[in-house]
Enzyme design. Structure first.
Site, PDB file in Angstrom:
ATOM      1  N   ASN A   8       2.978 -13.818  11.876  1.00 34.66           N
ATOM      2  CA  ASN A   8       3.754 -13.409  10.711  1.00 34.66           C
ATOM      3  C   ASN A   8       5.197 -13.816  10.974  1.00 34.66           C
ATOM      4  O   ASN A   8       5.932 -13.129  11.678  1.00 34.66           O
ATOM      5  CB  ASN A   8       3.621 -11.892  10.535  1.00 34.66           C
ATOM      6  CG  ASN A   8       4.372 -11.385   9.322  1.00 34.66           C
ATOM      7  OD1 ASN A   8       5.137 -12.130   8.702  1.00 34.66           O
ATOM      8  ND2 ASN A   8       4.178 -10.131   8.982  1.00 34.66           N
ATOM      9  N   ARG A 119       0.637 -15.506   7.776  1.00 34.51           N
ATOM     10  CA  ARG A 119       1.064 -14.852   6.537  1.00 34.51           C
ATOM     11  C   ARG A 119       2.001 -15.798   5.779  1.00 34.51           C
ATOM     12  O   ARG A 119       2.944 -16.333   6.366  1.00 34.51           O
ATOM     13  CB  ARG A 119       1.808 -13.570   6.874  1.00 34.51           C
ATOM     14  CG  ARG A 119       2.366 -12.926   5.642  1.00 34.51           C
ATOM     15  CD  ARG A 119       3.183 -11.727   5.979  1.00 34.51           C
ATOM     16  NE  ARG A 119       3.663 -11.120   4.748  1.00 34.51           N
ATOM     17  CZ  ARG A 119       4.846 -10.553   4.613  1.00 34.51           C
ATOM     18  NH1 ARG A 119       5.679 -10.506   5.641  1.00 34.51           N
ATOM     19  NH2 ARG A 119       5.219 -10.021   3.481  1.00 34.51           N
ATOM     20  N   HIS A 208       2.600  -7.944  -1.514  1.00 35.57           N
ATOM     21  CA  HIS A 208       1.859  -6.950  -0.715  1.00 35.57           C
ATOM     22  C   HIS A 208       0.358  -7.065  -0.948  1.00 35.57           C
ATOM     23  O   HIS A 208      -0.382  -6.105  -0.722  1.00 35.57           O
ATOM     24  CB  HIS A 208       2.254  -5.499  -1.076  1.00 35.57           C
ATOM     25  CG  HIS A 208       3.614  -5.077  -0.636  1.00 35.57           C
ATOM     26  ND1 HIS A 208       4.377  -4.198  -1.364  1.00 35.57           N
ATOM     27  CD2 HIS A 208       4.343  -5.385   0.457  1.00 35.57           C
ATOM     28  CE1 HIS A 208       5.524  -3.987  -0.734  1.00 35.57           C
ATOM     29  NE2 HIS A 208       5.529  -4.708   0.370  1.00 35.57           N
ATOM     30  N   ARG A 269      16.049  -1.942  -2.508  1.00 38.45           N
ATOM     31  CA  ARG A 269      15.921  -2.669  -3.782  1.00 38.45           C
ATOM     32  C   ARG A 269      15.820  -1.673  -4.936  1.00 38.45           C
ATOM     33  O   ARG A 269      15.161  -0.640  -4.806  1.00 38.45           O
ATOM     34  CB  ARG A 269      14.658  -3.537  -3.786  1.00 38.45           C
ATOM     35  CG  ARG A 269      14.686  -4.643  -2.780  1.00 38.45           C
ATOM     36  CD  ARG A 269      13.483  -5.575  -2.988  1.00 38.45           C
ATOM     37  NE  ARG A 269      13.230  -6.313  -1.772  1.00 38.45           N
ATOM     38  CZ  ARG A 269      12.067  -6.333  -1.133  1.00 38.45           C
ATOM     39  NH1 ARG A 269      11.021  -5.686  -1.613  1.00 38.45           N
ATOM     40  NH2 ARG A 269      11.928  -7.029  -0.030  1.00 38.45           N
ATOM     41  N   GLU A 416      -2.066  -5.031   7.711  1.00 44.89           N
ATOM     42  CA  GLU A 416      -2.027  -6.368   7.109  1.00 44.89           C
ATOM     43  C   GLU A 416      -2.463  -7.443   8.100  1.00 44.89           C
ATOM     44  O   GLU A 416      -3.138  -8.395   7.727  1.00 44.89           O
ATOM     45  CB  GLU A 416      -0.604  -6.653   6.600  1.00 44.89           C
ATOM     46  CG  GLU A 416      -0.309  -5.859   5.344  1.00 44.89           C
ATOM     47  CD  GLU A 416       1.173  -5.773   5.019  1.00 44.89           C
ATOM     48  OE1 GLU A 416       1.886  -5.040   5.722  1.00 44.89           O
ATOM     49  OE2 GLU A 416       1.609  -6.431   4.071  1.00 44.89           O
TER      50      GLU A 416
END
Ligand code: ADP
Length: 439
Positions: A8, A119, A208, A269, A416
């Site tokens: 990743n 990823r 996601h 965010r 993940e």
């Protein structure tokens, strides 16, 4: 070949995990963080042949992703072929070892890799499945970089370096956007002029996806029925946060949009915002695009509302009577509840709502407040099950709804990397026979 390596590679970090594909045990893992800064952090953990656990941490300047991958190569060599740890070698010895590792097959053979899974954040409309990496795929990922300028180039760096280090092994790209490619047009189109979609790719993609897909599969397992028969609302609540509506096992709507800025309140965010605020700030405060980008992506959300983006600290402050912290939690849960209601309406029937990510897995208050008052929809949280301390080993996946609640409320830790490892393995197995790989 019995192992899968997952990489990743982010904008300033590279994380990796090495899995045994027989039982999906993590054999080695680690990270290089703060790449490009004066004190990069290197961390690695591994199991030896007898199952003993080792871990090491060090700090040294790492200038580029290629240098970071070198460090990962050294860590893997230390774990797999017992070379000395880098901090016990001179720079010259390190260079020499790296060259030998890159020239020879010793590490690749010791690693027994069936595949390397990578990823990749943005796959645009081109990728809806894990995809074997070849030169065309690399070009396509590069082509999509304007959609994810911080992420895709960093993901590509990782792929390019890893392909050089492990040339004979299949590399598989697993896209954050892929799971959401089943969204209908009515969910992914914005109500703006058509040519912006046709010529400039402006639409909702969602992110996601690997996490939403992983917890959806685990939820189906807990519900005791095939994923294809499950209607779910999955809530990934970490530093970034998104909600997904899943009908018959497929994503039909998700809260993040063309970029990860849309939707829920996040660590830094803002999530949903009247787009006219952009013009207002630009006109009245003279803010330019870069400043606005920073303001909305890195200075807003929980941080903007109360000065802190870590939910644990926000909860502590709220308990001590801090009004800004209480407001930040309130706005976050209000937004979450709106999405639960909207996705309930879209799905018509909901088998379970799934909470995951650092906040979803650990913060009982966020779970309770986002479900409060929804009993008429069949959403009944059991306050005791919600707050009961859980056993880290045996009780990680748990149901916190009342026995009578028609909608189950599930807490499922996301993983993940494991999902990337599995998808990479399936892609390689599919490429041999059936066709689970396409672009
Ligand atoms: P990332 O998106 O960076 O992977 P995580 O999924 O680790 O983020 O989630 C980070 C968030 O989870 C932070 O806001 C953190 O405060 C919150 N969190 C972690 N543990 C707890 C806890 N025990 N209680 C409340 N919030 C928690």
């Amino acid at each position: 070949m019995s192992k899968i390596l997952v990489i990743n590679s982010g904008s300033s970090s590279i994380k990796y995990k090495l899995y045994d594909r027989d039982d999906w045990r993590v054999l080695a893992s680690g990270s290089v963080m703060r790449i490009g800064e004066p004190a990069s952090e290197i961390h690695s953990e591994w199991l030896d042949g007898r199952g003993e656990h080792y871990s090491s941490r060090s700090t040294t300047p790492i200038a580029t992703h290629a240098d970071g991958m070198d460090r990962i190569l050294l860590a893997l060599a230390g774990q797999l072929i017992n070379t000395p740890p880098p901090h016990e070698m001179t720079e010259e010895e390190i260079d020499h070892l790296l060259q030998a590792l890159k020239d020879g097959e010793a590490l690749a053979e010791a690693a027994e890799l069936a595949a390397v899974g990578h990823r990749v954040v943005h796959g645009g409309e081109a990728f809806h499945l894990p995809t074997l990496v070849d030169d065309d795929v690399i070009e396509a990922i590069r082509h999509m970089s304007p959609l994810a300028p911080l992420h895709n180039p960093a993901n590509l760096d990782g792929i390019l370096v890893a392909r050089e280090l492990f040339p004979g092994i299949p590399h598989v790209a697993v896209f954050d956007t892929a799971f959401h490619q089943t969204m209908p047009r009515t969910a992914y189109r914005y109500a703006i002029p058509d040519y912006l979609y046709r010529e400039h790719w402006v639409r909702r993609y969602g992110f996601h996806g690997t996490s939403h897909h992983y917890v959806a599969k685990r939820a189906a397992h807990m519900l005791g029925k095939p994923l294809e028969q499950c209607n779910l609302i999955t809530l990934h609540l970490g530093n970034g946060a998104s909600a997904t509506a899943i009908r018959d096992g497929a994503s039909v709507d998700t809260s993040m949009g063309m970029t990860p800025l849309e939707g829920l309140v996040m660590g830094t965010r803002c999530g949903d915002l009247d787009p006219a605020i952009h013009f207002y700030l630009s006109k009245h405060l003279g803010l330019d695009n870069d400043t606005l980008d920073d303001l909305l992506n890195r200075q807003s959300g929980l941080l903007g509302l109360c000065g802190v983006n870590d939910m644990r600290e926000i909860q502590r402050k709220a308990q001590q009577g801090d009004e800004a912290a209480e407001l930040a939690i309130g706005v976050t849960c209000h937004r979450l509840k709106k999405y639960i209601g909207a996705y309930y309406a879209e799905l018509g029937r909901v088998d379970a709502i799934v909470f995951t990510g650092g906040i979803g897995e650990n913060d009982a208050e966020t779970r309770a407040r986002s479900c409060a008052g929804l009993e008429r929809l069949g959403i009944e949280l059991d306050p005791q099950a919600n707050t009961r301390p859980h056993d880290q080993l045996t009780d990680l996946e748990r149901d916190i709804a009342t026995a009578a609640s028609p909608v189950r409320l599930l807490v499922i830790p996301t993983d993940e990397e494991l999902e990337i490892a599995r998808q990479a393995f399936e892609a390689v197995a599919g490429a041999d026979g059936s066709s689970s790989v396409s672009s």
